[in-house]
Write a protein that holds these residues in place. Structure first.
Motif, PDB file in Angstrom:
ATOM      1  N   GLN A 285       0.861  -1.177   0.000  1.00 17.67           N
ATOM      2  CA  GLN A 285       0.000   0.000   0.000  1.00 17.67           C
ATOM      3  C   GLN A 285       0.901   1.232   0.000  1.00 17.67           C
ATOM      4  OE1 GLN A 285      -2.079   1.335   3.534  1.00 17.67           O
ATOM      5  NE2 GLN A 285      -4.023   1.297   2.455  1.00 17.67           N
ATOM      6  N   ALA A 286       0.798   2.033  -1.070  1.00 13.87           N
ATOM      7  CA  ALA A 286       1.726   3.154  -1.250  1.00 13.87           C
ATOM      8  C   ALA A 286       1.262   4.432  -0.572  1.00 13.87           C
ATOM      9  CB  ALA A 286       1.931   3.418  -2.747  1.00 13.87           C
ATOM     10  N   ASP A 287       0.084   4.411   0.049  1.00 14.75           N
ATOM     11  CA  ASP A 287      -0.467   5.630   0.640  1.00 14.75           C
ATOM     12  C   ASP A 287      -0.990   5.342   2.049  1.00 14.75           C
ATOM     13  OD1 ASP A 287      -1.227   8.289   0.720  1.00 14.75           O
ATOM     14  OD2 ASP A 287      -3.186   7.925  -0.180  1.00 14.75           O
ATOM     15  N   PRO A 288      -0.094   4.984   2.995  1.00 16.00           N
ATOM     16  CA  PRO A 288      -0.562   4.563   4.323  1.00 16.00           C
ATOM     17  C   PRO A 288      -0.803   5.718   5.288  1.00 16.00           C
ATOM     18  CG  PRO A 288       1.796   4.341   4.220  1.00 16.00           C
ATOM     19  CD  PRO A 288       1.369   4.898   2.880  1.00 16.00           C
ATOM     20  N   HIS A 289      -1.535   6.753   4.856  1.00 21.74           N
ATOM     21  CA  HIS A 289      -1.778   7.864   5.775  1.00 21.74           C
ATOM     22  C   HIS A 289      -2.850   7.475   6.799  1.00 21.74           C
ATOM     23  CE1 HIS A 289      -5.646   9.152   4.037  1.00 21.74           C
ATOM     24  NE2 HIS A 289      -5.105   8.997   2.838  1.00 21.74           N
ATOM     25  N   PRO A 290      -2.986   8.219   7.906  1.00 18.93           N
ATOM     26  CA  PRO A 290      -3.891   7.823   8.991  1.00 18.93           C
ATOM     27  C   PRO A 290      -5.350   7.637   8.578  1.00 18.93           C
ATOM     28  CG  PRO A 290      -2.393   9.524   9.743  1.00 18.93           C
ATOM     29  CD  PRO A 290      -2.169   9.392   8.269  1.00 18.93           C
ATOM     30  N   GLY A 291      -5.784   8.263   7.477  1.00 19.86           N
ATOM     31  CA  GLY A 291      -7.153   8.067   7.031  1.00 19.86           C
ATOM     32  C   GLY A 291      -7.391   6.719   6.383  1.00 19.86           C
ATOM     33  N   ASN A 292      -6.321   6.006   6.043  1.00 25.30           N
ATOM     34  CA  ASN A 292      -6.429   4.711   5.355  1.00 25.30           C
ATOM     35  C   ASN A 292      -6.219   3.509   6.277  1.00 25.30           C
ATOM     36  OD1 ASN A 292      -6.957   5.896   2.936  1.00 25.30           O
ATOM     37  ND2 ASN A 292      -4.871   5.755   2.149  1.00 25.30           N
ATOM     38  N   MET A 293      -5.972   3.770   7.564  1.00 24.67           N
ATOM     39  CA  MET A 293      -5.744   2.678   8.512  1.00 24.67           C
ATOM     40  C   MET A 293      -6.476   2.976   9.815  1.00 24.67           C
ATOM     41  SD  MET A 293      -1.737   1.609   8.038  1.00 24.67           S
ATOM     42  CE  MET A 293      -1.078   3.235   8.322  1.00 24.67           C
ATOM     43  N   ALA A 294      -6.908   1.926  10.486  1.00 22.75           N
ATOM     44  CA  ALA A 294      -7.562   2.068  11.782  1.00 22.75           C
ATOM     45  C   ALA A 294      -7.176   0.881  12.646  1.00 22.75           C
ATOM     46  CB  ALA A 294      -9.074   2.153  11.615  1.00 22.75           C
ATOM     47  N   VAL A 295      -7.551   0.956  13.925  1.00 20.11           N
ATOM     48  CA  VAL A 295      -7.210  -0.095  14.881  1.00 20.11           C
ATOM     49  C   VAL A 295      -8.489  -0.648  15.475  1.00 20.11           C
ATOM     50  CG1 VAL A 295      -5.884  -0.674  16.943  1.00 20.11           C
ATOM     51  CG2 VAL A 295      -5.046   1.091  15.394  1.00 20.11           C
ATOM     52  N   ASN A 296      -8.631  -1.957  15.434  1.00 19.49           N
ATOM     53  CA  ASN A 296      -9.790  -2.637  16.013  1.00 19.49           C
ATOM     54  C   ASN A 296      -9.668  -2.666  17.540  1.00 19.49           C
ATOM     55  OD1 ASN A 296     -12.211  -3.981  15.852  1.00 19.49           O
ATOM     56  ND2 ASN A 296     -11.297  -6.003  15.615  1.00 19.49           N
ATOM     57  N   ALA A 297     -10.765  -2.979  18.218  1.00 19.27           N
ATOM     58  CA  ALA A 297     -10.773  -2.994  19.686  1.00 19.27           C
ATOM     59  C   ALA A 297      -9.772  -3.986  20.258  1.00 19.27           C
ATOM     60  CB  ALA A 297     -12.185  -3.305  20.188  1.00 19.27           C
ATOM     61  N   ASP A 298      -9.465  -5.059  19.522  1.00 13.92           N
ATOM     62  CA  ASP A 298      -8.506  -6.054  20.023  1.00 13.92           C
ATOM     63  C   ASP A 298      -7.063  -5.749  19.631  1.00 13.92           C
ATOM     64  OD1 ASP A 298      -8.491  -6.586  17.341  1.00 13.92           O
ATOM     65  OD2 ASP A 298      -9.026  -8.701  17.490  1.00 13.92           O
ATOM     66  N   GLY A 299      -6.829  -4.558  19.011  1.00 16.82           N
ATOM     67  CA  GLY A 299      -5.473  -4.160  18.635  1.00 16.82           C
ATOM     68  C   GLY A 299      -5.073  -4.563  17.234  1.00 16.82           C
ATOM     69  N   SER A 300      -5.993  -5.163  16.479  1.00 17.92           N
ATOM     70  CA  SER A 300      -5.694  -5.523  15.089  1.00 17.92           C
ATOM     71  C   SER A 300      -5.657  -4.270  14.221  1.00 17.92           C
ATOM     72  CB  SER A 300      -6.753  -6.486  14.549  1.00 17.92           C
ATOM     73  OG  SER A 300      -6.724  -7.706  15.254  1.00 17.92           O
ATOM     74  N   LEU A 301      -4.860  -4.323  13.161  1.00 19.57           N
ATOM     75  CA  LEU A 301      -4.707  -3.207  12.237  1.00 19.57           C
ATOM     76  C   LEU A 301      -5.631  -3.423  11.036  1.00 19.57           C
ATOM     77  CD1 LEU A 301      -2.932  -0.643  12.116  1.00 19.57           C
ATOM     78  CD2 LEU A 301      -1.249  -1.974  10.840  1.00 19.57           C
ATOM     79  N   ILE A 302      -6.491  -2.425  10.765  1.00 16.62           N
ATOM     80  CA  ILE A 302      -7.444  -2.520   9.647  1.00 16.62           C
ATOM     81  C   ILE A 302      -6.940  -1.651   8.496  1.00 16.62           C
ATOM     82  CG2 ILE A 302      -9.853  -2.271   8.938  1.00 16.62           C
ATOM     83  CD1 ILE A 302     -10.576  -2.115  11.944  1.00 16.62           C
ATOM     84  N   PHE A 303      -6.864  -2.219   7.310  1.00 16.98           N
ATOM     85  CA  PHE A 303      -6.495  -1.464   6.108  1.00 16.98           C
ATOM     86  C   PHE A 303      -7.764  -1.198   5.304  1.00 16.98           C
ATOM     87  CE2 PHE A 303      -2.476  -3.190   7.354  1.00 16.98           C
ATOM     88  CZ  PHE A 303      -1.535  -2.284   6.917  1.00 16.98           C
ATOM     89  N   TYR A 304      -7.932   0.051   4.845  1.00 15.64           N
ATOM     90  CA  TYR A 304      -9.156   0.434   4.162  1.00 15.64           C
ATOM     91  C   TYR A 304      -8.990   0.671   2.658  1.00 15.64           C
ATOM     92  CZ  TYR A 304     -11.458   1.267   8.684  1.00 15.64           C
ATOM     93  OH  TYR A 304     -12.009   1.126   9.918  1.00 15.64           O
ATOM     94  N   ASP A 305      -7.989   1.414   2.283  1.00 14.30           N
ATOM     95  CA  ASP A 305      -7.894   1.925   0.912  1.00 14.30           C
ATOM     96  C   ASP A 305      -6.834   1.150   0.133  1.00 14.30           C
ATOM     97  OD1 ASP A 305      -7.500   3.450  -1.421  1.00 14.30           O
ATOM     98  OD2 ASP A 305      -8.130   5.272  -0.404  1.00 14.30           O
ATOM     99  N   PHE A 306      -7.234   0.568  -1.008  1.00 12.83           N
ATOM    100  CA  PHE A 306      -6.294  -0.219  -1.818  1.00 12.83           C
ATOM    101  C   PHE A 306      -6.199   0.323  -3.243  1.00 12.83           C
ATOM    102  CE2 PHE A 306      -7.980  -2.812   1.568  1.00 12.83           C
ATOM    103  CZ  PHE A 306      -6.828  -3.343   2.119  1.00 12.83           C
ATOM    104  N   GLY A 307      -6.512   1.619  -3.388  1.00 16.42           N
ATOM    105  CA  GLY A 307      -6.421   2.238  -4.712  1.00 16.42           C
ATOM    106  C   GLY A 307      -4.984   2.488  -5.125  1.00 16.42           C
TER     107      GLY A 307
END
Length: 561
Positions: A285-307
């Protein structure tokens, strides 16, 4: 009855009359910003208030220029170690506060793309977007089968705007190559082609869906990484429907701590995840800015944008593997060699300053945060590198460096004492257990390097041996000998040369200006206008020369401290 007044559309959201209009907008904005910075530096007006005003102006300008330039601002918003805090605070608003567009337009586009009415497609559809980005916005919805989803809708007219930006930025690039000779050593053509190739891929949501599935397959069975499922029945080139996975924004340290998330473990997960993407999968993922990633309640990393995804060529991947383990071993020769092979450093006649800086960085900062005051130890080397300019940015490496620097900025926000080497250890440990069946050429190289690193740590010499070897190295490099070249004399000669050039510009400008005044008094208005025009041009060169002289003197004083 009160009527809600629609916000005034930004300049890029209005109809564009021609490529020339867009080029004028871009040139005007760039010129105005450079003038502000030049004026502030000239009059030493660099107070926090002034920086805040300039940052607010830059934010509004980027929003007015549109998606291409918003993308640039988003990348810069995570670099608190490069930009003043006032700029970072303002540019962070670009991550998730880009103005939304009308919900009716979004619904019309969905219905046009998917060929059905909105409520024939979704049981519920929220008219208010949960997020708006530079290329589109996201609405929450629910399928008739009961699953909660998010629907990503592309901004209307985006393709046309990109076509205009391609031409505008191409003109700027050609202008720089023609009139600013120092820009020719940077491969602008490759950077331009690489940037717009990926940018056009971002507006193809079918390709983004395929990218998401490929990314999910790469991390199947990998703990702590979550990727939303794609619903292909509700997806087209301009509409993307995926699983709804809510989370805490990845750089929201306060909220993460309130939820009891281990920030050091989160940094380890993020760094290891990206090392796997770059060194193992070759797809990142070439654009890992904070708007494209989040953290689940259990500490897992969620990736959103794959453009904005990019692939690493095999040769570059092999060199990056060598660089990575060279950094872990603090092997400056190996790191320098691979950086040259990747095209990030161009060999220059005197490589000693570059070699010393690489060794300095590896020794000082691979296991602790960067302290910029420590650079005083190598100020002479920094001065010589400033003169030689050995660093380059090949097109294929642009997005790798962008992703790494953005990720590094997020990691330092979460943990000011962030240690890159410590964060990479889980990834290295996972490589040492790779089975024979799983090994391909590159994975085998990774495992080999990992085992060599473990062996290196076990056989690491004592501190006394390290000091003796370091002393021998300095003697071999000639660092303990009297230098034949007098750097101070070189600096003084260059200042004198620049001062003479400035004096010549001043004399010529003054002479032409006086000639214009004489012609004007004598009634020769045409000649006077021509003389004043030449005088204005000479004034520009004079100011530029004065600024260069001032910069040189400041730099020389800094290195003499």
């Amino acid at each position: 009855m009160l009527t809600k007044i629609a916000p005034k559309p930004l300049r890029w959201q209005r109809a564009q009359s021609s490529p020339l209009t867009r080029q004028i907008d871009v040139f005007t904005a760039a010129g105005q910003f450079m003038f502000y910075l030049w004026a502030d530096r000239l009059f030493q007006n660099n107070s926090p208030y002034t920086r805040s005003v300039r940052a607010e102006w830059l934010l509004k300008t980027l929003l007015n220029l549109g998606p291409t330039f918003i993308k640039i601002g988003q990348a810069l918003s995570t670099r608190a170690d490069i930009l003043p805090l006032e700029y970072v605070n303002e540019l962070q608003k670009l991550q998730d506060k880009v103005p939304e567009f009308n919900a009716e337009e979004a619904i019309a586009l969905i219905e046009s793309e998917l060929g059905k009415e909105i409520y024939a497609l979704y049981r519920d559809f929220d008219h208010f977007p949960i997020a708006a980005a530079s290329l589109g916005q996201v609405h929450k919805a629910r399928l008739h089968t009961g699953e909660d989803v998010v629907v990503k809708v592309q901004r209307p007219g985006l393709q046309k705007l990109f076509d205009l930006d391609v031409k505008a930025i191409y003109k700027i690039m050609r202008f720089c190559q023609r009139y600013l000779p120092w820009t020719r050593k940077y491969n602008l053509d490759a950077l331009y082609n690489e940037f717009f190739t990926i940018l056009y891929q971002e507006i193809d949501y079918i390709q983004e869906g395929k990218n998401a599935e490929r990314f999910a397959n790469n991390f199947r069975g990998y703990p702590g990484i979550m990727v939303p499922k794609v619903y292909w029945r509700y997806t087209s080139k301009k509409v993307l429907t995926v699983e709804y996975l809510p989370g805490i924004k990845v750089d929201d340290r306060q909220s993460l701590e309130a939820k009891g998330i281990d920030l050091k473990r989160l940094n380890q997960l993020g760094i290891s995840c990206y090392l796997k993407q770059l060194l193992q999968d070759g797809f990142f993922q070439a654009d890992p800015h904070p708007g494209n990633m989040a953290v689940n309640a259990d500490g897992s990393l969620i990736f959103y944008d794959f453009g904005m995804m990019a692939e690493v060529k095999s040769l570059a991947k092999e060199q990056m593997i060598r660089t990575f383990f060279g950094v872990l071993r603090k092997d400056s020769d190996e790191v320098l060699e691979t950086l040259i092979l990747m095209g990030l450093i161009e060999p220059v006649p005197d490589m000693m300053p570059v070699r010393r800086m690489v060794a300095f960085l590896l020794e000082k900062f691979t296991e602790k945060p960067i302290d910029f005051q420590a650079f005083n130890e190598i100020k002479d080397e920094l001065y010589l590198m400033f003169e030689q300019q050995p660093f380059r940015l090949p097109g294929q490496m642009m997005f790798i460096l962008k992703a790494l620097t953005t990720l590094d900025g997020i990691a330092r926000t979460l943990d000011p004492q962030y240690n890159p080497v410590a964060c990479a250890k889980p990834f290295v440990k996972s490589l040492t257990t790779v089975s024979q069946k799983e090994r391909g050429n590159l994975v085998g190289e990774l495992a080999k390097q990992a085992r060599n690193y473990v062996r290196f740590k076990l056989q690491q010499p004592s501190r006394a041996e390290v000091l003796i070897r370091h002393l021998e190295k300095r003697i071999e490099d000639g660092e303990l000998q009297v230098r034949v070249r007098t750097i101070e004399s070189d600096r003084a000669l260059k200042r004198i040369n620049m001062a003479v050039k400035t004096l010549i510009y001043a004399c010529l400008t003054g002479f032409v200006f006086l000639s214009g005044a004489v012609l004007l008094i004598g009634g020769y208005q045409g000649g006077a206008i021509a003389a004043f025009s030449l005088s204005a041009l000479g004034s520009w060169f004079l100011v530029q020369s004065l600024f260069n002289l001032w910069t040189r003197e400041k730099l020389d004083r800094l290195t003499e401290k």
